[in-house]
Scaffold this motif. Structure first.
Motif, PDB file in Angstrom:
ATOM      1  N   ALA A  91      18.677  22.064 -23.199  1.00  0.00           N
ATOM      2  CA  ALA A  91      19.080  23.233 -23.988  1.00  0.00           C
ATOM      3  C   ALA A  91      19.434  22.713 -25.379  1.00  0.00           C
ATOM      4  O   ALA A  91      20.331  21.894 -25.522  1.00  0.00           O
ATOM      5  CB  ALA A  91      20.290  23.907 -23.353  1.00  0.00           C
ATOM      6  N   THR A  92      18.667  23.145 -26.360  1.00  0.00           N
ATOM      7  CA  THR A  92      18.889  22.599 -27.694  1.00  0.00           C
ATOM      8  C   THR A  92      19.065  23.690 -28.733  1.00  0.00           C
ATOM      9  O   THR A  92      18.445  24.752 -28.645  1.00  0.00           O
ATOM     10  CB  THR A  92      17.723  21.664 -28.108  1.00  0.00           C
ATOM     11  N   ALA A  93      19.932  23.415 -29.699  1.00  0.00           N
ATOM     12  CA  ALA A  93      20.111  24.353 -30.795  1.00  0.00           C
ATOM     13  C   ALA A  93      19.054  24.088 -31.863  1.00  0.00           C
ATOM     14  O   ALA A  93      18.805  24.905 -32.728  1.00  0.00           O
ATOM     15  CB  ALA A  93      21.505  24.208 -31.377  1.00  0.00           C
ATOM     16  N   ARG A  94      18.439  22.902 -31.776  1.00  0.00           N
ATOM     17  CA  ARG A  94      17.455  22.517 -32.799  1.00  0.00           C
ATOM     18  C   ARG A  94      16.057  22.895 -32.331  1.00  0.00           C
ATOM     19  O   ARG A  94      15.642  22.491 -31.242  1.00  0.00           O
ATOM     20  CB  ARG A  94      17.476  21.004 -33.004  1.00  0.00           C
ATOM     21  N   ASP A  95      15.360  23.607 -33.142  1.00  0.00           N
ATOM     22  CA  ASP A  95      13.974  23.924 -32.811  1.00  0.00           C
ATOM     23  C   ASP A  95      13.101  22.886 -33.507  1.00  0.00           C
ATOM     24  O   ASP A  95      12.383  23.174 -34.441  1.00  0.00           O
ATOM     25  CB  ASP A  95      13.634  25.347 -33.281  1.00  0.00           C
ATOM     26  N   ASP A  96      13.205  21.663 -33.033  1.00  0.00           N
ATOM     27  CA  ASP A  96      12.536  20.543 -33.674  1.00  0.00           C
ATOM     28  C   ASP A  96      11.434  20.060 -32.738  1.00  0.00           C
ATOM     29  O   ASP A  96      11.698  19.425 -31.724  1.00  0.00           O
ATOM     30  CB  ASP A  96      13.585  19.452 -33.917  1.00  0.00           C
ATOM     31  N   GLU A  97      10.179  20.392 -33.096  1.00  0.00           N
ATOM     32  CA  GLU A  97       9.092  20.134 -32.163  1.00  0.00           C
ATOM     33  C   GLU A  97       8.933  18.655 -31.832  1.00  0.00           C
ATOM     34  O   GLU A  97       8.748  18.289 -30.672  1.00  0.00           O
ATOM     35  CB  GLU A  97       7.781  20.691 -32.717  1.00  0.00           C
ATOM     36  N   ALA A  98       9.053  17.806 -32.862  1.00  0.00           N
ATOM     37  CA  ALA A  98       8.861  16.371 -32.630  1.00  0.00           C
ATOM     38  C   ALA A  98       9.900  15.857 -31.637  1.00  0.00           C
ATOM     39  O   ALA A  98       9.588  15.093 -30.719  1.00  0.00           O
ATOM     40  CB  ALA A  98       8.964  15.613 -33.951  1.00  0.00           C
ATOM     41  N   GLU A  99      11.140  16.310 -31.812  1.00  0.00           N
ATOM     42  CA  GLU A  99      12.233  15.889 -30.927  1.00  0.00           C
ATOM     43  C   GLU A  99      11.987  16.384 -29.493  1.00  0.00           C
ATOM     44  O   GLU A  99      12.174  15.649 -28.529  1.00  0.00           O
ATOM     45  CB  GLU A  99      13.549  16.456 -31.487  1.00  0.00           C
ATOM     46  N   ILE A 100      11.536  17.633 -29.382  1.00  0.00           N
ATOM     47  CA  ILE A 100      11.303  18.214 -28.064  1.00  0.00           C
ATOM     48  C   ILE A 100      10.174  17.475 -27.334  1.00  0.00           C
ATOM     49  O   ILE A 100      10.289  17.137 -26.162  1.00  0.00           O
ATOM     50  CB  ILE A 100      11.006  19.729 -28.187  1.00  0.00           C
ATOM     51  N   VAL A 101       9.107  17.169 -28.065  1.00  0.00           N
ATOM     52  CA  VAL A 101       7.989  16.434 -27.467  1.00  0.00           C
ATOM     53  C   VAL A 101       8.467  15.058 -26.994  1.00  0.00           C
ATOM     54  O   VAL A 101       8.143  14.601 -25.895  1.00  0.00           O
ATOM     55  CB  VAL A 101       6.823  16.289 -28.480  1.00  0.00           C
ATOM     56  N   ARG A 102       9.308  14.422 -27.823  1.00  0.00           N
ATOM     57  CA  ARG A 102       9.837  13.100 -27.463  1.00  0.00           C
ATOM     58  C   ARG A 102      10.654  13.186 -26.163  1.00  0.00           C
ATOM     59  O   ARG A 102      10.539  12.345 -25.280  1.00  0.00           O
ATOM     60  CB  ARG A 102      10.722  12.593 -28.610  1.00  0.00           C
ATOM     61  N   LEU A 103      11.471  14.249 -26.058  1.00  0.00           N
ATOM     62  CA  LEU A 103      12.318  14.404 -24.869  1.00  0.00           C
ATOM     63  C   LEU A 103      11.496  14.718 -23.622  1.00  0.00           C
ATOM     64  O   LEU A 103      11.816  14.266 -22.535  1.00  0.00           O
ATOM     65  CB  LEU A 103      13.364  15.492 -25.104  1.00  0.00           C
ATOM     66  N   LEU A 104      10.411  15.481 -23.818  1.00  0.00           N
ATOM     67  CA  LEU A 104       9.544  15.766 -22.666  1.00  0.00           C
ATOM     68  C   LEU A 104       8.912  14.462 -22.166  1.00  0.00           C
ATOM     69  O   LEU A 104       8.779  14.243 -20.969  1.00  0.00           O
ATOM     70  CB  LEU A 104       8.464  16.785 -23.041  1.00  0.00           C
ATOM     71  N   HIS A 105       8.574  13.581 -23.116  1.00  0.00           N
ATOM     72  CA  HIS A 105       8.030  12.289 -22.711  1.00  0.00           C
ATOM     73  C   HIS A 105       9.088  11.408 -22.083  1.00  0.00           C
ATOM     74  O   HIS A 105       8.792  10.558 -21.260  1.00  0.00           O
ATOM     75  CB  HIS A 105       7.424  11.561 -23.905  1.00  0.00           C
ATOM     76  N   ALA A 106      10.326  11.609 -22.517  1.00  0.00           N
ATOM     77  CA  ALA A 106      11.416  10.782 -21.991  1.00  0.00           C
ATOM     78  C   ALA A 106      11.873  11.274 -20.617  1.00  0.00           C
ATOM     79  O   ALA A 106      12.838  10.762 -20.075  1.00  0.00           O
ATOM     80  CB  ALA A 106      12.573  10.757 -22.980  1.00  0.00           C
ATOM     81  N   GLY A 107      11.220  12.302 -20.089  1.00  0.00           N
ATOM     82  CA  GLY A 107      11.531  12.701 -18.718  1.00  0.00           C
ATOM     83  C   GLY A 107      12.140  14.082 -18.557  1.00  0.00           C
ATOM     84  O   GLY A 107      12.481  14.465 -17.447  1.00  0.00           O
ATOM     85  N   ALA A 108      12.293  14.830 -19.653  1.00  0.00           N
ATOM     86  CA  ALA A 108      12.762  16.209 -19.504  1.00  0.00           C
ATOM     87  C   ALA A 108      11.636  17.039 -18.891  1.00  0.00           C
ATOM     88  O   ALA A 108      10.461  16.759 -19.117  1.00  0.00           O
ATOM     89  CB  ALA A 108      13.161  16.786 -20.857  1.00  0.00           C
TER      90      ALA A 108
END
Ligand code: CA
Length: 250
Positions: A91-108
């Motif tokens: 759950a993020t307040a930041r709509d930051d696509e690069a960050e979200i993609v990174r987190l999905l790769h990190a196992g989210a």
């Protein structure tokens, strides 16, 4: 068969949820709404408490706020992934696509941008739970798959190598089961990302990391493969190891 109370129009699977959120207001709203939707909820306000929770209790899903007071969200995710493969929705307040993609790769497993409605959260949770509890949705093949000395049982989610049970994470199991269902077939990386990770984008690193973990558990290396073969730039295949003549050079 369990009796279904006639007042229920849809029977939703109850989930045990860990809410990791430091904002008191957001947290109590989430607890109330998830409880009303008949889920069982525990909640904590810091990443370290979350780690303690997942080490002691079994959850179906973790809702992880990225802005926690003690640890950066991606750090928290990495530590969570070190001890559990429970599905995690960021759950993020930041709509930051690069960050979200990174987190999905990190196992989210999925993410939601705040503010979100509980209906939206429930829908995402249902999707994540469908993937982690495949028996409730699309039925996997009921028979165990055998490739050489490897047995993979998609229904019981168990795998054995030469009769010894393998201790696999959810993703490692999914990867192995997918490949074992197509023995000897080179599966393109794009297809693996789509089928095992449910992602239509991504870099090869995600697959490589999981392949190397899986290899280690199968007791082989990329340099000396037995079951798992990587064809550079093409894909991956699983096949029975080739028998070697006694005394021949590998
Ligand atoms: Ca926060």
């Amino acid at each position: 068969m369990l009796p279904v109370s006639p007042g229920w129009r849809t029977v939703r699977p109850m989930a045990s949820v860990l809410v990791v959120e430091d904002d008191q207001f957001v947290r109590s709203a989430l607890i109330r709404q998830l409880t009303e939707a008949s889920h069982t909820v525990r909640s904590v306000g810091t990443a370290l408490e979350a780690l303690r929770e997942v080490a002691h209790f079994r959850f179906d899903v973790v809702i992880l706020d990225l802005g926690l007071p003690d640890l950066d969200g991606s750090e928290a995710l990495k530590m969570l992934r070190g001890i559990t493969d429970v599905p995690v929705i960021i759950a993020t307040a930041r709509d930051d696509e690069a960050e979200i993609v990174r987190l999905l790769h990190a196992g989210a497993d999925d993410y939601l941008v705040k503010p979100f409605s509980v209906d939206h959260l429930t829908a995402r949770m249902a999707a994540v739970l469908r993937r982690s509890r495949p028996a409730g949705g699309e039925q996997p093949p009921s028979r165990a798959l055998r490739v050489g000395g490897l047995t993979v049982d998609p229904l019981r989610r168990q795998a054995e190598l030469d009769g010894t049970p393998l201790d696999l994470t959810r993703r490692e199991f999914d990867l192995l089961a997918f490949l074992a269902g197509r023995p000897g077939v080179v599966v393109p990386r794009k297809e693996l990302l789509a089928e095992v990770w449910q992602q239509s984008y991504g870099d090869d690193q995600t697959i490589d990391v999981h392949l190397s973990w899986l290899r280690r558990k199968l007791g082989e290396t990329a340099a000396r493969p037995r079951y798992l073969h990587t064809l550079r730039g093409v894909g991956v295949k699983l096949e029975p190891p080739r028998e070697r003549e006694p005394g021949s050079q590998p």
